[in-house]
Design a protein around this motif. Structure first.
Motif, short mmCIF file in Angstrom:
data_model
loop_
_atom_site.label_atom_id
_atom_site.label_comp_id
_atom_site.label_asym_id
_atom_site.label_seq_id
_atom_site.Cartn_x
_atom_site.Cartn_y
_atom_site.Cartn_z
N UNK A 88 0.81 -1.22 0.00
CA UNK A 88 0.00 0.00 0.00
C UNK A 88 0.84 1.26 0.00
N UNK A 89 0.16 2.43 -0.05
CA UNK A 89 0.86 3.72 -0.11
C UNK A 89 1.63 3.98 1.17
N UNK A 90 2.72 4.72 1.02
CA UNK A 90 3.52 5.08 2.19
C UNK A 90 4.08 6.48 1.98
N UNK A 91 3.83 7.37 2.96
CA UNK A 91 4.44 8.70 2.89
C UNK A 91 5.72 8.64 3.71
N UNK A 92 6.84 8.55 3.03
CA UNK A 92 8.11 8.40 3.75
C UNK A 92 9.24 8.93 2.89
N UNK A 93 10.33 9.29 3.56
CA UNK A 93 11.51 9.72 2.82
C UNK A 93 12.59 8.63 2.97
N UNK A 94 13.05 8.14 1.84
CA UNK A 94 14.11 7.12 1.83
C UNK A 94 15.43 7.80 1.44
N UNK A 95 16.47 7.55 2.21
CA UNK A 95 17.78 8.07 1.86
C UNK A 95 18.71 6.89 1.58
N UNK A 96 19.32 6.92 0.40
CA UNK A 96 20.15 5.78 -0.01
C UNK A 96 21.62 6.19 -0.06
N UNK A 97 22.46 5.38 0.58
CA UNK A 97 23.92 5.56 0.48
C UNK A 97 24.50 4.24 0.02
N UNK A 98 25.60 4.30 -0.69
CA UNK A 98 26.23 3.06 -1.13
C UNK A 98 27.73 3.14 -0.91
N UNK A 99 28.30 2.06 -0.38
CA UNK A 99 29.77 2.01 -0.22
C UNK A 99 30.43 1.91 -1.59
N UNK A 100 29.73 1.30 -2.54
CA UNK A 100 30.32 1.02 -3.85
C UNK A 100 29.52 1.73 -4.93
N UNK A 101 30.18 2.17 -6.00
CA UNK A 101 29.42 2.85 -7.05
C UNK A 101 28.47 1.88 -7.76
N UNK A 102 27.33 2.38 -8.27
CA UNK A 102 26.44 1.51 -9.02
C UNK A 102 27.12 1.02 -10.29
N UNK A 103 26.65 -0.08 -10.82
CA UNK A 103 27.13 -0.63 -12.10
C UNK A 103 28.59 -1.05 -12.07
N UNK A 104 29.09 -1.47 -10.91
CA UNK A 104 30.49 -1.90 -10.85
C UNK A 104 30.59 -3.41 -10.96
N UNK A 105 29.50 -4.12 -10.68
CA UNK A 105 29.55 -5.58 -10.69
C UNK A 105 29.49 -6.14 -9.28
N UNK A 106 29.09 -5.30 -8.32
CA UNK A 106 28.98 -5.77 -6.93
C UNK A 106 27.52 -5.93 -6.54
N UNK A 107 26.67 -6.08 -7.54
CA UNK A 107 25.24 -6.30 -7.30
C UNK A 107 24.58 -5.16 -6.53
N UNK A 108 25.06 -3.94 -6.73
CA UNK A 108 24.39 -2.82 -6.05
C UNK A 108 22.96 -2.67 -6.54
N UNK A 109 22.68 -3.10 -7.78
CA UNK A 109 21.30 -3.02 -8.27
C UNK A 109 20.42 -4.00 -7.50
N UNK A 110 20.94 -5.20 -7.23
CA UNK A 110 20.18 -6.17 -6.44
C UNK A 110 20.06 -5.68 -5.00
N UNK A 111 21.16 -5.09 -4.47
CA UNK A 111 21.14 -4.61 -3.09
C UNK A 111 20.13 -3.47 -2.92
#
Ligand code: MEV
Length: 315
Positions: A88-111
């Motif tokens: 269902x709907x959710x009013x929330x703010x999500x903040x995303x940080x990553x140790x590794x850059x996206x698209x490097x091959x460390x499955x950050x997309x899956x994470x």
């Protein structure tokens, strides 16, 4: 109140690409990954910190402020949509940080996919079991990439070292000890989706390429024994063999060959991890200090990582 999820990145110790064609693979969650915080808000907002400078995204009006962010946000947006359909709907703010850059091959997309699903459920006060999170996460990857095995999303969800079996899909925990190892990040020449499609095209055209897939499957079976025995020499040699086989599929370029050649005296072995054409190279060190010094000199980003024993969850 703030709630936080850590979703580990994943390296493929053995068997990527062949796993798409029903062969086994061995994947490991690592202690670098994606952090997702959630606080209540008057609307649904997602922002990232440090992934690209000053990046901000509003899923409501689909505004993305920063060049090159569309791909990363396709995973975020798709995961949010599936979460919204489920909880269902959710009013929330999500903040995303990553140790590794996206698209490097460390499955950050899956994470990020599994992490958003888990964070959304947590903040919506809902329960999501691992099986459902892994399935929904895989659905996100399939929608965004077109082709994806359930390996990365399962490894993010369950953590540790997993043997991945297909038809039917299973992720079996391997109770093994692997000492800390290095991952080096080379600039990536192509996205996972593009590279997986190129391999599929090669297999459609050249019968010999299908024997390479068979051979990778055999390497994985042998590697399981070496990992269980804690025999790093054997693990390293089989990584080298796996890497040359991946080279035969056209996903390992000269930069990787040069890097592994230069480090050879100081490592047991190494290989690309993930779709390839740059991205992550795993190194199993014999002389860690020398490896660090050489990597520093070369100027590529690198990390010393350990297997993360748990899957994505609240921290
Ligand atoms: C990508 O991280 C791993 C590949 O085997 C593709 C997949 O399994 O979906 C190349």
């Amino acid at each position: 109140m703030k709630k936080s999820i850590f979703a580990p990145g994943v390296v493929k110790l053995f068997g990527e690409h062949a796993v798409v064609y029903g062969k086994p693979a061995i994947a490991a969650a690592i202690d670098k990954g994606v952090y997702i915080d959630c606080v209540s808000s008057d609307r649904l907002v997602v922002e990232t910190v440090g992934i690209t400078t000053g990046l901000r995204f509003s899923p409501l009006d689909r505004r993305v402020e920063a060049f090159g962010a569309e791909k990363f946000f396709a995973y975020v947006e798709t995961a949010l949509r599936l979460a919204q359909e489920r909880w269902g709907d959710l009013a929330a703010k999500f903040t995303i940080r990553s140790d590794l850059p996206p698209s490097a091959g460390a499955a950050t997309s899956a994470a990020v996919s599994v992490g958003i699903l888990k964070a959304y459920a947590l903040c919506a006060g809902a329960d999501v079991g691992d099986e459902e999170a892994a399935k929904l996460g895989h659905k996100v990857e399939l929608e965004v990439q077109g082709i994806a095995s359930p390996m990365d999303t399962a490894a993010v969800t369950y953590g540790g070292v997993l043997k991945i079996l297909t038809n039917p899909f299973r992720a079996e925990p391997l109770k093994i000890q692997l000492p800390p190892f290095y991952i080096v990040l080379l600039p990536r020449l192509g996205t996972t989706g593009e590279i997986v499609k190129d391999v599929r095209a090669l297999l459609g055209k050249r019968k010999s390429a299908t024997w390479v897939i068979e051979a990778i499957g055999k390497v994985v079976e042998e590697a399981e024994g070496c990992l269980r025995a804690g025999d790093l020499e054997c693990v390293g040699e089989l990584m080298d063999i796996n890497n040359w086989l991946l080279g035969a599929l056209g996903v390992v370029d000269g930069r990787v060959v040069d890097l592994l050649g230069m480090l050879k005296p100081f490592i047991y072995g190494g290989k690309i991890s993930g779709a390839g054409r740059g991205g992550i190279v795993i190194l199993i060190p014999k002389e860690g200090d020398v490896v660090s010094r050489i990597l520093k000199g070369l100027g590529y980003p690198y990390y010393k990582v350990s297997v993360y024993p748990k899957g994505a969850g609240e921290v």
